[in-house]
Design an enzyme around this catalytic site. Structure first.
Site, PDB file in Angstrom:
ATOM      1  N   GLU A  67      31.095  35.459  47.418  1.00 30.25           N
ATOM      2  CA  GLU A  67      31.795  35.256  46.137  1.00 30.25           C
ATOM      3  C   GLU A  67      33.298  35.294  46.388  1.00 30.25           C
ATOM      4  O   GLU A  67      33.819  36.268  46.940  1.00 30.25           O
ATOM      5  CB  GLU A  67      31.403  36.316  45.100  1.00 30.25           C
ATOM      6  CG  GLU A  67      32.139  36.071  43.780  1.00 30.25           C
ATOM      7  CD  GLU A  67      31.581  36.843  42.585  1.00 30.25           C
ATOM      8  OE1 GLU A  67      30.528  37.504  42.717  1.00 30.25           O
ATOM      9  OE2 GLU A  67      32.224  36.788  41.518  1.00 30.25           O
ATOM     10  N   GLU A  92      38.574  39.227  47.323  1.00 29.13           N
ATOM     11  CA  GLU A  92      39.430  39.411  46.145  1.00 29.13           C
ATOM     12  C   GLU A  92      40.734  40.080  46.589  1.00 29.13           C
ATOM     13  O   GLU A  92      40.709  41.182  47.138  1.00 29.13           O
ATOM     14  CB  GLU A  92      38.697  40.273  45.100  1.00 29.13           C
ATOM     15  CG  GLU A  92      39.504  40.636  43.859  1.00 29.13           C
ATOM     16  CD  GLU A  92      40.090  39.422  43.131  1.00 29.13           C
ATOM     17  OE1 GLU A  92      39.325  38.590  42.637  1.00 29.13           O
ATOM     18  OE2 GLU A  92      41.333  39.310  43.088  1.00 29.13           O
ATOM     19  N   ASP A 119      42.753  36.879  50.387  1.00 22.65           N
ATOM     20  CA  ASP A 119      42.485  35.465  50.131  1.00 22.65           C
ATOM     21  C   ASP A 119      41.210  35.032  50.870  1.00 22.65           C
ATOM     22  O   ASP A 119      41.071  35.305  52.071  1.00 22.65           O
ATOM     23  CB  ASP A 119      43.704  34.677  50.655  1.00 22.65           C
ATOM     24  CG  ASP A 119      43.717  33.229  50.215  1.00 22.65           C
ATOM     25  OD1 ASP A 119      42.654  32.586  50.193  1.00 22.65           O
ATOM     26  OD2 ASP A 119      44.809  32.726  49.903  1.00 22.65           O
ATOM     27  N   ASP A 141      41.363  31.080  38.662  1.00 19.92           N
ATOM     28  CA  ASP A 141      42.602  31.005  37.867  1.00 19.92           C
ATOM     29  C   ASP A 141      42.855  29.546  37.482  1.00 19.92           C
ATOM     30  O   ASP A 141      42.903  28.678  38.355  1.00 19.92           O
ATOM     31  CB  ASP A 141      43.783  31.538  38.677  1.00 19.92           C
ATOM     32  CG  ASP A 141      43.594  32.994  39.050  1.00 19.92           C
ATOM     33  OD1 ASP A 141      44.016  33.867  38.290  1.00 19.92           O
ATOM     34  OD2 ASP A 141      42.992  33.262  40.118  1.00 19.92           O
ATOM     35  N   LYS A 145      49.555  24.682  34.038  1.00 19.91           N
ATOM     36  CA  LYS A 145      50.700  23.759  34.087  1.00 19.91           C
ATOM     37  C   LYS A 145      50.492  22.719  35.184  1.00 19.91           C
ATOM     38  O   LYS A 145      50.065  23.071  36.293  1.00 19.91           O
ATOM     39  CB  LYS A 145      51.988  24.534  34.371  1.00 19.91           C
ATOM     40  CG  LYS A 145      52.393  25.419  33.214  1.00 19.91           C
ATOM     41  CD  LYS A 145      53.699  26.113  33.497  1.00 19.91           C
ATOM     42  CE  LYS A 145      54.030  27.050  32.352  1.00 19.91           C
ATOM     43  NZ  LYS A 145      54.822  28.188  32.758  1.00 19.91           N
ATOM     44  N   ARG A 216      33.627  39.492  33.288  1.00 17.82           N
ATOM     45  CA  ARG A 216      34.579  39.980  32.290  1.00 17.82           C
ATOM     46  C   ARG A 216      35.451  38.828  31.765  1.00 17.82           C
ATOM     47  O   ARG A 216      35.686  38.696  30.577  1.00 17.82           O
ATOM     48  CB  ARG A 216      35.455  41.036  32.972  1.00 17.82           C
ATOM     49  CG  ARG A 216      36.196  41.853  31.992  1.00 17.82           C
ATOM     50  CD  ARG A 216      36.687  43.101  32.635  1.00 17.82           C
ATOM     51  NE  ARG A 216      37.874  43.514  31.903  1.00 17.82           N
ATOM     52  CZ  ARG A 216      38.822  44.241  32.403  1.00 17.82           C
ATOM     53  NH1 ARG A 216      38.757  44.661  33.637  1.00 17.82           N
ATOM     54  NH2 ARG A 216      39.852  44.570  31.672  1.00 17.82           N
ATOM     55  N   TYR A 217      35.903  38.003  32.685  1.00 18.20           N
ATOM     56  CA  TYR A 217      36.772  36.883  32.289  1.00 18.20           C
ATOM     57  C   TYR A 217      36.016  35.936  31.364  1.00 18.20           C
ATOM     58  O   TYR A 217      36.543  35.478  30.341  1.00 18.20           O
ATOM     59  CB  TYR A 217      37.258  36.145  33.548  1.00 18.20           C
ATOM     60  CG  TYR A 217      38.202  35.016  33.231  1.00 18.20           C
ATOM     61  CD1 TYR A 217      39.579  35.197  33.260  1.00 18.20           C
ATOM     62  CD2 TYR A 217      37.717  33.764  32.875  1.00 18.20           C
ATOM     63  CE1 TYR A 217      40.445  34.159  32.951  1.00 18.20           C
ATOM     64  CE2 TYR A 217      38.565  32.722  32.559  1.00 18.20           C
ATOM     65  CZ  TYR A 217      39.930  32.923  32.606  1.00 18.20           C
ATOM     66  OH  TYR A 217      40.781  31.901  32.291  1.00 18.20           O
ATOM     67  N   GLU A 218      34.769  35.648  31.705  1.00 18.27           N
ATOM     68  CA  GLU A 218      33.969  34.740  30.881  1.00 18.27           C
ATOM     69  C   GLU A 218      33.749  35.323  29.487  1.00 18.27           C
ATOM     70  O   GLU A 218      33.865  34.613  28.477  1.00 18.27           O
ATOM     71  CB  GLU A 218      32.618  34.506  31.563  1.00 18.27           C
ATOM     72  CG  GLU A 218      31.682  33.649  30.730  1.00 18.27           C
ATOM     73  CD  GLU A 218      30.229  33.808  31.137  1.00 18.27           C
ATOM     74  OE1 GLU A 218      29.962  34.402  32.195  1.00 18.27           O
ATOM     75  OE2 GLU A 218      29.368  33.348  30.391  1.00 18.27           O
TER      76      GLU A 218
HETATM   77  C1  SAM Z   1      40.523  34.406  36.407  1.00 21.97           C
HETATM   78  S1  SAM Z   1      40.038  35.594  37.556  1.00 21.97           S
HETATM   79  C2  SAM Z   1      38.275  35.641  37.358  1.00 21.97           C
HETATM   80  C3  SAM Z   1      37.656  36.845  38.004  1.00 21.97           C
HETATM   81  C4  SAM Z   1      36.126  36.920  37.953  1.00 21.97           C
HETATM   82  N1  SAM Z   1      35.514  35.915  38.799  1.00 21.97           N
HETATM   83  C5  SAM Z   1      35.617  36.802  36.531  1.00 21.97           C
HETATM   84  O1  SAM Z   1      35.009  35.765  36.216  1.00 21.97           O
HETATM   85  O2  SAM Z   1      35.828  37.753  35.759  1.00 21.97           O
HETATM   86  C6  SAM Z   1      40.216  34.739  39.115  1.00 21.97           C
HETATM   87  C7  SAM Z   1      40.164  35.702  40.293  1.00 21.97           C
HETATM   88  O3  SAM Z   1      40.191  34.958  41.490  1.00 21.97           O
HETATM   89  C8  SAM Z   1      41.002  35.648  42.414  1.00 21.97           C
HETATM   90  N2  SAM Z   1      41.450  34.659  43.405  1.00 21.97           N
HETATM   91  C9  SAM Z   1      42.290  33.622  43.190  1.00 21.97           C
HETATM   92  N3  SAM Z   1      42.504  32.953  44.335  1.00 21.97           N
HETATM   93  C10 SAM Z   1      41.754  33.571  45.282  1.00 21.97           C
HETATM   94  C11 SAM Z   1      41.559  33.343  46.682  1.00 21.97           C
HETATM   95  N4  SAM Z   1      42.190  32.361  47.319  1.00 21.97           N
HETATM   96  N5  SAM Z   1      40.727  34.162  47.355  1.00 21.97           N
HETATM   97  C12 SAM Z   1      40.099  35.174  46.716  1.00 21.97           C
HETATM   98  N6  SAM Z   1      40.261  35.439  45.400  1.00 21.97           N
HETATM   99  C13 SAM Z   1      41.076  34.653  44.692  1.00 21.97           C
HETATM  100  C14 SAM Z   1      42.110  36.253  41.569  1.00 21.97           C
HETATM  101  O4  SAM Z   1      42.750  37.351  42.182  1.00 21.97           O
HETATM  102  C15 SAM Z   1      41.347  36.651  40.319  1.00 21.97           C
HETATM  103  O5  SAM Z   1      40.858  37.965  40.403  1.00 21.97           O
END
Ligand code: SAM
Length: 236
Positions: A67, A92, A119, A141, A145, A216-218
């Site tokens: 994930e 994460e 990352d 994310d 923009k 949580r985000y969903e």
């Molecule tokens: C909008 S949040 C959604 C989190 C979770 N998946 C949820 O649905 O609640 C996007 C997550 O992806 C992580 N993220 C973004 N780019 C990433 C990357 N290149 N590698 C790992 N995580 C990343 C961010 O830190 C953030 O926690």
């Protein structure tokens, strides 16, 4: 400075696709988890140790699922709990999210989770070909923009990297609550001929499958009235 990833920037080839690495200062309990539990379940960062991902876990596993961007870890923890014979690797960079998973691993004695507190894209390049059975990217994310679209995690490059590490018959799941990103995701993934969209009817991407728990985000997106898209792709 409680994390060794503190302040580290993504390598040049990866534009930053995430927001913050840190929120509020970690509590004493969270710092303790970071220093005690993370070293036990952190993914080794040498290629040799990753050459056989099923061997990374404290318990025997038959498959490995990955994930990327697990946020607060709700989905990662649910999958690990419901699939004890699957090893879960979670990536994460946001420390507060990582600490939530550390807490669950510690409290519930989960032996089938490994964490890469950074990352996920460099890891994709390190994992062997056809070594992963399922990948989840849930609500990446959106970077709404136009000038930030290049920061979006799901791109043709990411799809190519995922096609390499997924075994034939493996699955990629991607969720989003942003219609324009949903279109971009379909374009990016289906541009790669090694992925086939599994949807046979609109219900298949409008509804979350039972083995895909909410994040949580969903839940926030749904509360705020946004439609969510649940995509599943088969690695052909
Ligand atoms: C909008 S949040 C959604 C989190 C979770 N998946 C949820 O649905 O609640 C996007 C997550 O992806 C992580 N993220 C973004 N780019 C990433 C990357 N290149 N590698 C790992 N995580 C990343 C961010 O830190 C953030 O926690």
């Amino acid at each position: 400075m409680h994390g060794e990833t503190q302040g580290r920037q993504p390598p040049d080839r990866d534009l930053r696709s995430y927001g913050r690495r840190r929120g509020r200062a970690l509590s004493a309990r969270q710092k303790e988890l970071w220093h005690r539990v993370l070293p036990q379940i952190a993914l080794p960062n040498d290629v040799g140790a990753l050459c056989q991902p099923t061997g990374l876990f404290a318990s025997p596993v038959k498959q490995v699922w990955l994930e990327i961007g697990f946020g607060g870890g709700e989905h990662l923890i649910w999958q690990a709990t419901h699939n004890p014979h699957v090893g879960l690797i979670g990536c994460e960079p946001f420390e507060d999210g990582v600490v939530k998973v550390l807490n669950a691993v510690d409290t519930d004695r989960l032996a089938n989770i490994k964490v890469h507190a950074d990352d996920g894209r460099p890891l994709l390049r390190m994992l062997p070909e056809a070594s992963i059975d399922r990948v989840f990217i849930l609500f990446p994310d959106p970077w709404p923009k136009k000038r930030h679209h290049k920061r979006r995690l799901v791109s043709e490059d990411t799809a190519a990297a995922l096609a390499r590490i997924l075994r034939t018959g493996g699955e990629l799941r991607v969720g989003t609550d942003i219609g324009a990103y949903a279109c971009a995701i379909l374009q990016a993934v289906l541009h790669n001929q090694r992925f086939a969209w599994m949807a046979a009817a609109p219900e298949d991407w409008r509804n979350r499958p039972p083995d895909w728990p909410p994040t949580r985000y969903e839940e926030k997106a749904l509360r705020e009235g946004r439609r969510c898209y649940y995509f599943r792709f088969r690695r052909a």
